[in-house]
Write a protein that holds these residues in place. Structure first.
Motif, PDB file in Angstrom:
ATOM      1  N   GLY A 163     -15.498  30.868  33.841  1.00  0.00           N
ATOM      2  CA  GLY A 163     -14.256  31.371  34.400  1.00  0.00           C
ATOM      3  C   GLY A 163     -13.192  30.295  34.465  1.00  0.00           C
ATOM      4  N   THR A 164     -12.476  30.260  35.581  1.00  0.00           N
ATOM      5  CA  THR A 164     -11.405  29.266  35.746  1.00  0.00           C
ATOM      6  C   THR A 164     -11.957  27.856  35.847  1.00  0.00           C
ATOM      7  N   ASN A 165     -13.230  27.717  36.191  1.00  0.00           N
ATOM      8  CA  ASN A 165     -13.811  26.383  36.335  1.00  0.00           C
ATOM      9  C   ASN A 165     -14.333  25.832  35.017  1.00  0.00           C
ATOM     10  N   SER A 166     -14.255  26.607  33.945  1.00  0.00           N
ATOM     11  CA  SER A 166     -14.753  26.145  32.659  1.00  0.00           C
ATOM     12  C   SER A 166     -13.706  25.279  31.958  1.00  0.00           C
ATOM     13  N   LEU A 167     -14.108  24.819  30.817  1.00  0.00           N
ATOM     14  CA  LEU A 167     -13.221  23.960  30.017  1.00  0.00           C
ATOM     15  C   LEU A 167     -11.957  24.724  29.629  1.00  0.00           C
ATOM     16  N   LYS A 168     -10.804  24.076  29.895  1.00  0.00           N
ATOM     17  CA  LYS A 168      -9.530  24.722  29.629  1.00  0.00           C
ATOM     18  C   LYS A 168      -8.696  24.005  28.562  1.00  0.00           C
ATOM     19  N   LEU A 169      -8.707  22.702  28.567  1.00  0.00           N
ATOM     20  CA  LEU A 169      -7.821  22.003  27.622  1.00  0.00           C
ATOM     21  C   LEU A 169      -8.343  20.610  27.315  1.00  0.00           C
ATOM     22  N   TYR A 170      -7.797  20.070  26.200  1.00  0.00           N
ATOM     23  CA  TYR A 170      -8.069  18.690  25.790  1.00  0.00           C
ATOM     24  C   TYR A 170      -6.742  17.923  25.791  1.00  0.00           C
ATOM     25  N   SER A 171      -6.867  16.642  26.023  1.00  0.00           N
ATOM     26  CA  SER A 171      -5.674  15.776  25.920  1.00  0.00           C
ATOM     27  C   SER A 171      -6.038  14.487  25.195  1.00  0.00           C
ATOM     28  N   LEU A 172      -5.096  13.946  24.535  1.00  0.00           N
ATOM     29  CA  LEU A 172      -5.307  12.725  23.727  1.00  0.00           C
ATOM     30  C   LEU A 172      -4.401  11.628  24.279  1.00  0.00           C
ATOM     31  N   SER A 173      -4.975  10.460  24.396  1.00  0.00           N
ATOM     32  CA  SER A 173      -4.163   9.328  24.879  1.00  0.00           C
ATOM     33  C   SER A 173      -3.031   9.018  23.884  1.00  0.00           C
ATOM     34  N   LYS A 174      -2.005   8.420  24.390  1.00  0.00           N
ATOM     35  CA  LYS A 174      -0.819   8.154  23.570  1.00  0.00           C
ATOM     36  C   LYS A 174      -1.144   7.196  22.433  1.00  0.00           C
ATOM     37  N   ASN A 175      -0.712   7.594  21.184  1.00  0.00           N
ATOM     38  CA  ASN A 175      -0.886   6.739  20.010  1.00  0.00           C
ATOM     39  C   ASN A 175       0.198   7.100  18.995  1.00  0.00           C
ATOM     40  N   ASP A 176       0.281   6.287  17.921  1.00  0.00           N
ATOM     41  CA  ASP A 176       1.368   6.449  16.954  1.00  0.00           C
ATOM     42  C   ASP A 176       0.997   7.309  15.758  1.00  0.00           C
ATOM     43  N   CYS A 177      -0.263   7.457  15.439  1.00  0.00           N
ATOM     44  CA  CYS A 177      -0.657   8.081  14.170  1.00  0.00           C
ATOM     45  C   CYS A 177      -1.314   9.450  14.305  1.00  0.00           C
ATOM     46  N   PHE A 178      -1.812   9.763  15.448  1.00  0.00           N
ATOM     47  CA  PHE A 178      -2.630  10.975  15.542  1.00  0.00           C
ATOM     48  C   PHE A 178      -2.125  11.900  16.645  1.00  0.00           C
ATOM     49  N   SER A 179      -2.382  13.176  16.400  1.00  0.00           N
ATOM     50  CA  SER A 179      -2.122  14.208  17.418  1.00  0.00           C
ATOM     51  C   SER A 179      -3.377  15.097  17.535  1.00  0.00           C
ATOM     52  N   LEU A 180      -3.344  15.942  18.514  1.00  0.00           N
ATOM     53  CA  LEU A 180      -4.528  16.784  18.799  1.00  0.00           C
ATOM     54  C   LEU A 180      -4.191  18.252  18.591  1.00  0.00           C
ATOM     55  N   LYS A 181      -5.027  18.928  17.853  1.00  0.00           N
ATOM     56  CA  LYS A 181      -4.909  20.365  17.644  1.00  0.00           C
ATOM     57  C   LYS A 181      -6.226  21.041  18.076  1.00  0.00           C
ATOM     58  N   ILE A 182      -6.120  22.272  18.569  1.00  0.00           N
ATOM     59  CA  ILE A 182      -7.302  23.053  18.994  1.00  0.00           C
ATOM     60  C   ILE A 182      -7.529  24.154  17.979  1.00  0.00           C
ATOM     61  N   LYS A 183      -8.736  24.196  17.438  1.00  0.00           N
ATOM     62  CA  LYS A 183      -9.081  25.188  16.430  1.00  0.00           C
ATOM     63  C   LYS A 183      -9.968  26.256  17.064  1.00  0.00           C
TER      64      LYS A 183
END
Length: 870
Positions: A163-183
């Motif tokens: 439910g609401t207590n389950s995994l909701k999102l990912y975050s990536l620390s700040k960097n210059d070359c990469f970003s995060l996408k959810i598939k």
């Protein structure tokens, strides 16, 4: 770059309304509770007694208890408050895994009477688990020639909460070359991917370290991190590519080891070592997957190396990597989902929810004996269970809900036939082939008092010698009862009845425990010959049952009475009787006749006469059977005028009883000699001539013919004019007592000694039963009697007999007690002839009894009534 996924306001409202309606349904008709997981032991779930409509006293009196369908008992009942409380730690994740709904079904059993209630406890998730990665560190090798926009799949985090207590999102620390996408994957699964935003320059930065954070939706939110170490490789600019990114395979639970699961294909556009591909499982593949599957490094063929168990793991998610041998190495990835197909490898199980209780044998149909449930760990049709009960038993299964049943009675119970039933229940699933299991439930049947005591005999015959010792045992009756316990305990008693107008309890008493009957005093055969005892056997059941039997007591005669002289009558006043006899008496002259009777019966009453002493023994003789005193010779002139005879009368009993009578005979002249007995007269030789003899013969013949005709006429007249109580020698009015025959004909067979005869003691009211009438001449010298004709009898509850004898210068009448009739005794017992009411000898005697002679001459009756052999 941080990416947050929040629930919009309308979702929060929908969730609020969902909880509102859920609470409303619980408080309005459903027995359902909701609690958060991880509550402390003793925490209150709800007031169970109140919700079930039970009082606090019912918890103790009716033995309320909670049964869980799982192996662990998470809840219990506070007997003092009637509250359902937590009994053990509840971990929702351990119970329900990733299922969004976690409901524990409970069965509340209330006994006496037996009832079953179903309640449900919903376990709500709390945010007690943080998202986590399999590893805290993830290494990636990326060629510097990687194109912008290239995606690199990362390891997914897991959160056991729902439910609401389950995994909701990912975050990536700040960097210059990469970003995060959810598939988004099939089944709603999400996989984070690292997206290259700028070209890599190994010379500027060979290693990039980025922190990947996973956040859940709890309040406060919990998180988990994994560090991604990216190593920039020199150019090997083509990586292996799989034909499909995702593969889905189904595998039977009973697949054998070595079976091929899948053979994925991958290609690499490079040449040489950069194009040579090696297959392997992903570096973060769990151990339980590695223990179950194997992959061929050259062909990529995935095979089974373990034993699948659907009940343990239903699906496997495998990460397959294809890596080339270039420098730097390039690799491609695909995911293989292996779904396990259930096989019917678990037999159904029968669980006793409540132990069976003893059942009364008079329990009505539908009485609940026990509560049972069935379960099967398989799924689908393999998990559908049906129950069957063994044929022939008086029980059946009544379905309740969700594989719960009640074992109830369905037929008549009889503890005397079966005190315990072993009810065999068979559980069978719907798999192919179906599996089954059996369970035997013992059911005890308790007794009710439904069988009366039964005597070993319907009636008893007891033969008791008279003059016995008071207090001695007469007989022991016995009865048995098919019931058990108190219902089979028997006490004996004697029902009140009359014996000679006296209560039978004054004659006998019975031991109430063992049925032994004892005499209260000694019995006298001459006063009481037979009586009946009604014995009752009564059990101790409630209500008690009883049965009766009859004990016929026959008193056997003992030789305790000496013969009693009834003639000469003067002997009753003393031992001396005076008789007169003419001196002209010839040989065979009847001087007198001594008559005696004996109150005993059988051999004990057979009387014989003997001349014990005499003034002149050569002058007189006494007939042994009739008691007739006759002259042995003619009287001589020198014989004394006064003769004294001592006659001894003896019976035939053991020991012998005897009595004596003294007869004084006075010889006188001038007395006329009476007519002699035709049998004793000696024909004088005829000295007359033949002519006179011829006249005499003709006269005698004429008289004989006339007498015969007269006798025939009289006989025919008697037969025609006789009624039920008339005879040829009596007036009809003399036998009015015999007009109404009695229905109860009683016959007694006497086999005592050489004489065999039958006494007829009664008659049938409606039958043609008859008894012989005895008629005697009032002035017979020999007191002969003849059985003239059969006639009806009146009331044969009293045996009537007549003694009548007419002797010269004497008449007498004898009357003794009346004797009641009794059932026909054993043929071996002695029958008793009892004298009855006498009649005036001037009118002729008429008796209401008869003797049927079976053999030897009638000796015993001679002692009472002299007879002639005709």
């Amino acid at each position: 770059i941080y990416i947050f996924i929040f629930l919009s306001d309308w979702r929060w409202q929908a969730l609020w309304w969902h909880h509102f309606f859920l609470l409303w349904s619980i408080t309005h008709g459903q027995t359902r509770y909701s609690i958060p997981e991880e509550l402390k032991r003793g925490s209150v779930v709800g007031n169970l007694a109140k919700d079930l409509g039970l009082g606090l006293s019912d918890i103790f009196d009716r033995k309320l208890r909670v049964a869980s369908e799982s192996d662990e008992q998470f809840f219990t009942v506070d007997a003092g408050k009637g509250e359902l409380v937590v009994n053990d730690r509840i971990d929702r994740e351990a119970l329900c895994g990733q299922s969004t709904s976690c409901v524990l079904p409970l069965q509340v059993v209330v006994e006496e009477p037996l009832q079953l209630h179903r309640i449900e406890v919903e376990i709500k998730d709390i945010n007690d688990n943080s998202p986590g990665f399999l590893s805290n560190e993830l290494s990636l090798k990326i060629a510097e020639s990687a194109a912008v926009g290239t995606r690199f799949p990362l390891e997914s985090a897991t959160d056991p909460d729902v439910g609401t207590n389950s995994l909701k999102l990912y975050s990536l620390s700040k960097n210059d070359c990469f970003s995060l996408k959810i598939k988004e994957m099939e089944g709603g699964k999400t996989v984070p991917e690292l997206v290259l935003e700028k070209p890599l320059d190994r010379e500027k930065k060979a290693v990039h370290k980025i922190l990947l954070t996973a956040l859940d939706g709890g309040n406060p939110a919990r998180s988990g991190t994994s560090q991604i170490i990216i190593t920039v490789l020199d150019i090997n600019d083509n990586f292996p590519v799989f034909e499909r990114n995702n593969y889905k395979v189904t595998l039977g639970e009973k697949s054998v080891k070595g079976a091929v699961v899948l053979k994925p294909k991958a290609t690499d556009a490079d040449e040489g070592l950069n194009g040579q591909i090696e297959f392997l499982f992903g570096s973060r593949t769990p151990d339980f997957v590695l223990s179950m599957f194997d992959i061929d490094a050259l062909t990529g063929e995935i095979s089974l190396k373990g034993e699948l168990d659907y009940e343990t793991v239903k699906s496997y998610d495998i990460d397959v990597t294809a890596k080339d041998k270039g420098s730097p190495e390039m690799e491609g990835h695909c995911r293989v989902q292996v779904d396990v197909v259930d096989f019917n490898d678990n037999a159904p199980e029968i669980v006793l929810t409540s132990q069976p209780k003893p059942v009364r044998e008079d329990a009505p149909n539908g009485t609940v004996v026990a509560l049972i449930s069935a379960r099967d760990f398989d799924s689908g049709e393999n998990g559908k269970v049906t129950l069957q009960i063994s044929k022939g038993s008086p029980f059946t299964l009544k379905p309740s809900f969700s594989n719960n049943y009640a074992l109830v009675t369905s037929g008549r119970l009889n503890r005397e036939n079966y005190s315990q039933y072993n009810v065999e229940i068979t559980a069978t699933d719907s798999g192919s082939p179906p599996l089954s299991s059996k369970k035997t439930i013992p059911v005890s049947i308790t007794d009710v008092n439904d069988n009366p005591p039964v005597f070993s005999q319907s009636s008893y015959n007891v033969y008791l010698k008279e003059n016995g010792v008071p207090g001695s045992i007469l007989y022991s009756v016995s009865a048995s009862d098919l019931d058990s316990g108190e219902n089979a305990k028997i006490s004996y008693s004697i029902l009140d009845s009359k014996v000679q107008d006296v209560s039978v309890s004054s004659y006998v008493y019975i031991n109430s425990d063992n049925g032994s009957i004892y005499s209260m005093h000694s019995f006298d055969y001459e006063k009481l010959k037979v009586f009946q005892i009604q014995v009752q056997a009564k059990d101790q059941g409630s209500p008690s049952l009883s049965s009766n039997t009859t004990v016929h007591v026959f008193i056997l005669d003992q030789n305790d009475n000496a013969p009693s002289v009834i003639y000469p009558s003067s002997a009753a006043l003393g031992s001396l009787s005076h008789q007169r006899m003419p001196r002209s008496a010839k040989a065979g002259h009847l001087v007198t006749k001594v008559t005696a009777v004996d109150a005993d019966s059988g051999h004990n009453a057979w009387i014989s006469y003997k001349l014990a002493e005499a003034t002149d023994a050569s002058l007189f003789t006494v007939n042994q059977f009739t008691g007739e005193v006759r002259t042995k010779r003619a009287v001589y002139e020198q014989d004394e005028s006064s003769q004294r005879l001592l006659i001894e009368i003896r019976d035939d009993g053991q020991p012998v009883q005897s009595s004596t009578v003294t007869v004084s005979i006075l010889l006188e002249d001038g007395l006329h000699e009476p007519i002699l007995d035709l049998e004793q007269k000696v024909a004088e030789p005829s000295r007359k001539n033949g002519r006179i003899a011829l006249y005499l013969i003709l006269s005698l013949a004429s008289v004989s013919v006339l007498s015969l005709v007269t006798f025939v006429i009289l006989a025919v007249k008697c037969i025609r004019s006789s009624s039920s109580s008339s005879s040829c020698c009596m007036r009809r009015s003399d036998c009015d007592d015999y007009k109404n025959p009695n229905r109860n004909l009683q016959i007694q067979l006497n086999t005592d000694g050489p004489i065999k005869y039958v006494e007829v003691l009664g008659g049938d009211m409606m039958s043609q039963s008859q008894s012989f009438r005895s008629c005697m001449s009032p002035m017979s010298e020999y007191s002969d009697f003849t059985l003239i004709k059969p006639s009806s009898t009146t009331d044969f509850k009293e045996v009537i007999s007549v003694l009548d004898a007419s002797l010269p210068d004497s008449t007498w009448t004898f009357e003794s007690q009346q004797v009641k009739t009794f059932p026909f005794p054993d043929p071996g017992s002695a029958a008793q002839w009892t004298p009855g009411r006498g009649r005036d000898p001037e009118e002729g005697g008429c008796g209401g009894f008869a003797f049927i002679y079976l053999g030897s001459p009638l000796r015993r009756l001679n002692s009472a009534i002299p007879y002639r052999k005709n």
